[in-house]
Design a protein around this motif. Structure first.
Motif, short mmCIF file in Angstrom:
data_model
loop_
_atom_site.label_atom_id
_atom_site.label_comp_id
_atom_site.label_asym_id
_atom_site.label_seq_id
_atom_site.Cartn_x
_atom_site.Cartn_y
_atom_site.Cartn_z
N SER A 1 -13.32 0.99 -0.35
CA SER A 1 -13.23 2.09 0.50
C SER A 1 -12.28 3.20 -0.28
N GLU B 1 -2.28 -4.61 -0.29
CA GLU B 1 -3.54 -4.65 -0.57
C GLU B 1 -3.83 -5.40 -2.04
N GLU C 1 -11.48 -3.94 -1.11
CA GLU C 1 -11.95 -4.47 0.14
C GLU C 1 -12.43 -5.83 0.31
N CYS D 1 -9.63 3.97 0.83
CA CYS D 1 -8.24 3.25 1.16
C CYS D 1 -8.06 2.32 0.19
N CYS D 2 -8.82 1.46 -0.11
CA CYS D 2 -8.55 0.18 -0.89
C CYS D 2 -9.82 -0.32 -1.98
N ALA E 1 0.88 -1.17 0.14
CA ALA E 1 -0.08 -0.03 -0.05
C ALA E 1 0.71 1.32 0.01
N VAL F 1 -12.53 1.99 8.59
CA VAL F 1 -12.76 2.64 7.44
C VAL F 1 -14.24 2.38 7.02
N ILE G 1 -2.61 1.29 6.35
CA ILE G 1 -4.01 1.83 6.82
C ILE G 1 -4.09 1.20 7.86
N SER H 1 -9.37 -1.56 9.90
CA SER H 1 -8.18 -1.86 9.05
C SER H 1 -6.82 -1.92 9.66
#
Length: 135
Positions: A113, A99, A119, A115-116, A61, A69, A65, A94
């Motif tokens: 999300s 990832e 997920e 962030c990712c 990543a 989330v 993270i 998380s």
């Protein structure tokens, strides 16, 4: 075994080390010998399955993270479940540095999300369900 759960781990998929290689071998053997095996992958288990089925699909990543989330569910018409019908988004914990960046063939992304982007994912045949975060 009819079902297997592979939880989180201190190991990183993006760093190839001996314990991880043994995990690959064990999982591949289980998949090959039991075509009816049901698999739930959480964090490391999510990444491990993706890496086995689609080598190179797990990357480090941009930044780790850590924290809660919001995962936006994309399950309409994919997973027939009353639970997913009433929960369009979930807040989940998380804690990861790797990832999944590309969904393996035969899988569908069912949660994302900010962030990712991957997920959660599920196999089209219903055998595999994985989640990046920790439920």
């Amino acid at each position: 075994a009819t079902h297997i759960i592979v939880p989180g781990s201190h190991l990183c998929i993006s760093i190839n080390i001996e314990p991880q290689v043994k995990d690959y071998q064990l999982a591949e053997n289980l998949f090959e010998t039991n075509k009816n095996l049901k698999y739930l992958g959480i964090c490391y288990g999510h990444q491990l399955l993706s890496q086995i089925l689609n080598p190179g699909s797990v990357k480090r990543a941009v930044m780790p993270i850590v924290g809660i989330v919001t995962v936006h569910m994309n399950t309409k018409d994919i997973i027939k479940s009353e639970l997913f019908e009433i929960i369009p988004d979930i807040n989940i914990y998380s804690f990861h540095s790797d990832e999944v960046v590309q969904i393996p063939k035969g899988f569908i992304g069912i949660g994302s999300s900010v962030c990712c982007s991957i997920e959660m994912m599920a196999s089209e045949d219903g055998r595999f369900l994985t989640i990046q975060s920790h439920p």
